[in-house]
Design a protein around this motif. Structure first.
Motif, PDB file in Angstrom:
ATOM      1  N   THR A   1       0.849  -1.187   0.000  1.00  0.00           N
ATOM      2  CA  THR A   1       0.000   0.000   0.000  1.00  0.00           C
ATOM      3  C   THR A   1       0.884   1.236   0.000  1.00  0.00           C
ATOM      4  O   THR A   1       1.857   1.306   0.747  1.00  0.00           O
ATOM      5  N   THR A   2       0.542   2.188  -0.844  1.00  0.00           N
ATOM      6  CA  THR A   2       1.304   3.431  -0.919  1.00  0.00           C
ATOM      7  C   THR A   2       0.393   4.605  -0.613  1.00  0.00           C
ATOM      8  O   THR A   2      -0.743   4.669  -1.093  1.00  0.00           O
ATOM      9  N   PHE A   3       0.906   5.513   0.194  1.00  0.00           N
ATOM     10  CA  PHE A   3       0.214   6.773   0.482  1.00  0.00           C
ATOM     11  C   PHE A   3       1.046   7.894  -0.127  1.00  0.00           C
ATOM     12  O   PHE A   3       2.233   8.025   0.166  1.00  0.00           O
ATOM     13  N   LEU A   4       0.419   8.678  -0.996  1.00  0.00           N
ATOM     14  CA  LEU A   4       1.063   9.816  -1.627  1.00  0.00           C
ATOM     15  C   LEU A   4       0.432  11.076  -1.053  1.00  0.00           C
ATOM     16  O   LEU A   4      -0.777  11.285  -1.184  1.00  0.00           O
ATOM     17  N   LEU A   5       1.248  11.874  -0.376  1.00  0.00           N
ATOM     18  CA  LEU A   5       0.781  13.113   0.238  1.00  0.00           C
ATOM     19  C   LEU A   5       1.294  14.282  -0.578  1.00  0.00           C
ATOM     20  O   LEU A   5       2.459  14.279  -0.993  1.00  0.00           O
ATOM     21  N   GLU A   6       0.439  15.262  -0.820  1.00  0.00           N
ATOM     22  CA  GLU A   6       0.870  16.493  -1.465  1.00  0.00           C
ATOM     23  C   GLU A   6       0.445  17.665  -0.592  1.00  0.00           C
ATOM     24  O   GLU A   6      -0.732  17.812  -0.263  1.00  0.00           O
ATOM     25  N   MET A   7       1.436  18.472  -0.235  1.00  0.00           N
ATOM     26  CA  MET A   7       1.185  19.591   0.668  1.00  0.00           C
ATOM     27  C   MET A   7       0.325  20.664   0.002  1.00  0.00           C
ATOM     28  O   MET A   7       0.496  20.987  -1.166  1.00  0.00           O
ATOM     29  N   ASN A   8      -0.571  21.216   0.815  1.00  0.00           N
ATOM     30  CA  ASN A   8      -1.425  22.320   0.401  1.00  0.00           C
ATOM     31  C   ASN A   8      -1.109  23.570   1.226  1.00  0.00           C
ATOM     32  O   ASN A   8      -1.601  24.639   0.934  1.00  0.00           O
ATOM     33  N   PHE A   9      -0.263  23.403   2.240  1.00  0.00           N
ATOM     34  CA  PHE A   9       0.032  24.457   3.207  1.00  0.00           C
ATOM     35  C   PHE A   9       1.484  24.273   3.647  1.00  0.00           C
ATOM     36  O   PHE A   9       1.944  23.153   3.811  1.00  0.00           O
ATOM     37  N   LYS A  10       2.195  25.352   3.849  1.00  0.00           N
ATOM     38  CA  LYS A  10       3.598  25.279   4.253  1.00  0.00           C
ATOM     39  C   LYS A  10       3.723  24.827   5.712  1.00  0.00           C
ATOM     40  O   LYS A  10       3.070  25.369   6.605  1.00  0.00           O
TER      41      LYS A  10
ATOM     42  N   GLY B   1      14.165  23.298   3.457  1.00  0.00           N
ATOM     43  CA  GLY B   1      13.761  24.233   4.494  1.00  0.00           C
ATOM     44  C   GLY B   1      12.407  23.964   5.110  1.00  0.00           C
ATOM     45  O   GLY B   1      12.236  24.049   6.309  1.00  0.00           O
ATOM     46  N   ALA B   2      11.429  23.650   4.266  1.00  0.00           N
ATOM     47  CA  ALA B   2      10.077  23.386   4.757  1.00  0.00           C
ATOM     48  C   ALA B   2       9.316  22.599   3.705  1.00  0.00           C
ATOM     49  O   ALA B   2       9.705  22.567   2.538  1.00  0.00           O
ATOM     50  N   ALA B   3       8.255  21.969   4.133  1.00  0.00           N
ATOM     51  CA  ALA B   3       7.349  21.300   3.207  1.00  0.00           C
ATOM     52  C   ALA B   3       6.396  22.367   2.692  1.00  0.00           C
ATOM     53  O   ALA B   3       5.442  22.739   3.365  1.00  0.00           O
ATOM     54  N   THR B   4       6.706  22.900   1.527  1.00  0.00           N
ATOM     55  CA  THR B   4       5.904  23.977   0.942  1.00  0.00           C
ATOM     56  C   THR B   4       4.785  23.394   0.082  1.00  0.00           C
ATOM     57  O   THR B   4       4.781  22.198  -0.226  1.00  0.00           O
ATOM     58  N   LYS B   5       3.849  24.249  -0.314  1.00  0.00           N
ATOM     59  CA  LYS B   5       2.750  23.811  -1.176  1.00  0.00           C
ATOM     60  C   LYS B   5       3.339  23.099  -2.398  1.00  0.00           C
ATOM     61  O   LYS B   5       4.244  23.608  -3.043  1.00  0.00           O
ATOM     62  N   GLY B   6       2.834  21.881  -2.666  1.00  0.00           N
ATOM     63  CA  GLY B   6       3.316  21.098  -3.797  1.00  0.00           C
ATOM     64  C   GLY B   6       4.344  20.039  -3.432  1.00  0.00           C
ATOM     65  O   GLY B   6       4.608  19.146  -4.220  1.00  0.00           O
ATOM     66  N   THR B   7       4.940  20.138  -2.240  1.00  0.00           N
ATOM     67  CA  THR B   7       5.894  19.110  -1.794  1.00  0.00           C
ATOM     68  C   THR B   7       5.147  17.781  -1.700  1.00  0.00           C
ATOM     69  O   THR B   7       4.020  17.740  -1.216  1.00  0.00           O
ATOM     70  N   THR B   8       5.791  16.709  -2.160  1.00  0.00           N
ATOM     71  CA  THR B   8       5.160  15.394  -2.072  1.00  0.00           C
ATOM     72  C   THR B   8       5.952  14.475  -1.147  1.00  0.00           C
ATOM     73  O   THR B   8       7.175  14.551  -1.060  1.00  0.00           O
TER      74      THR B   8
ATOM     75  N   SER C   1       9.932   8.618   0.505  1.00  0.00           N
ATOM     76  CA  SER C   1      10.450   9.495  -0.545  1.00  0.00           C
ATOM     77  C   SER C   1       9.884  10.890  -0.343  1.00  0.00           C
ATOM     78  O   SER C   1       8.727  11.036   0.067  1.00  0.00           O
ATOM     79  N   VAL C   2      10.702  11.896  -0.610  1.00  0.00           N
ATOM     80  CA  VAL C   2      10.259  13.288  -0.556  1.00  0.00           C
ATOM     81  C   VAL C   2      10.540  13.905  -1.918  1.00  0.00           C
ATOM     82  O   VAL C   2      11.671  13.839  -2.403  1.00  0.00           O
ATOM     83  N   ASP C   3       9.516  14.448  -2.535  1.00  0.00           N
ATOM     84  CA  ASP C   3       9.618  15.026  -3.878  1.00  0.00           C
ATOM     85  C   ASP C   3      10.266  14.056  -4.868  1.00  0.00           C
ATOM     86  O   ASP C   3      11.093  14.438  -5.695  1.00  0.00           O
ATOM     87  N   GLY C   4       9.895  12.779  -4.749  1.00  0.00           N
ATOM     88  CA  GLY C   4      10.379  11.770  -5.677  1.00  0.00           C
ATOM     89  C   GLY C   4      11.767  11.222  -5.392  1.00  0.00           C
ATOM     90  O   GLY C   4      12.234  10.343  -6.096  1.00  0.00           O
TER      91      GLY C   4
END
Length: 182
Positions: A70-79, A119-126, A139-142
């Protein structure tokens, strides 16, 4: 499939696995991130069940990350800062994990190190969390950050999104609605 709360879209397949559902992680009124869940085998397990029954929720959880990769893919909407993001996920896993606390610390470190580089998990960071019998790949941003070799941690990570205290009720609902009978 698109998360209605944030408008973030997820691919229909990831690593050969179909998308099962999407949802949003909120903290108060803030829509922090959207999450997509990918797994093989869920459709067969859920298709004969009623979407309104407890059996559907139990079947959704059964084997996630252990029997079924099982894979969970998260995409940030908020910094969110690196430490805060890593801590939030670790704090979600810790009470669900029956194994060594060092597994949770290792997961936290992998997340922190992947985010700290920018620096931070900004909007769009996966963030991608691949949960299998060999543990959790992060994985962070691929970019692969590493693996925590713990099947127990894998199961506990899945429970963040699938148990009764889920951090994203819309994700569970989306999975049930996609595969179960009305």
């Amino acid at each position: 499939m698109t998360d209605k709360a944030t408008g973030i879209s997820f691919p229909s397949k990831l690593m050969g696995m179909p998308i099962c559902g999407v949802g949003c992680r909120k903290k108060g009124p803030i829509k922090v991130y959207s999450v997509g869940m990918y797994a093989s085998g869920l459709q067969d397990r859920l298709s004969a069940l009623s979407a309104s029954g407890a059996a559907a929720l139990a079947a959704l959880r059964k084997g996630a990350g252990v029997e079924d990769p099982t894979t969970f893919l998260l995409e940030m909407n908020f910094k969110v800062g690196a430490e805060k993001m890593a801590s939030a996920i670790a704090e979600g896993v810790a009470p669900r994990h029956k194994g060594a606390a060092s597994d949770v610390d290792e997961l936290k470190d992998l997340i922190f190190n992947g985010v700290a580089k920018k620096g931070a998990a900004t909007k769009g960071t996966t963030f991608q969390f691949d949960c299998t019998t060999s543990g959790v790949d992060v994985s962070v941003d691929g970019k692969k950050q590493g693996n925590v070799a713990s099947a127990g941690l894998s199961s506990a990570f899945c429970d963040i999104y699938l148990d009764d205290k889920t951090v994203s009720p819309p994700l569970r609902k989306s999975c049930i609605e996609k595969f179960c009978m009305p």
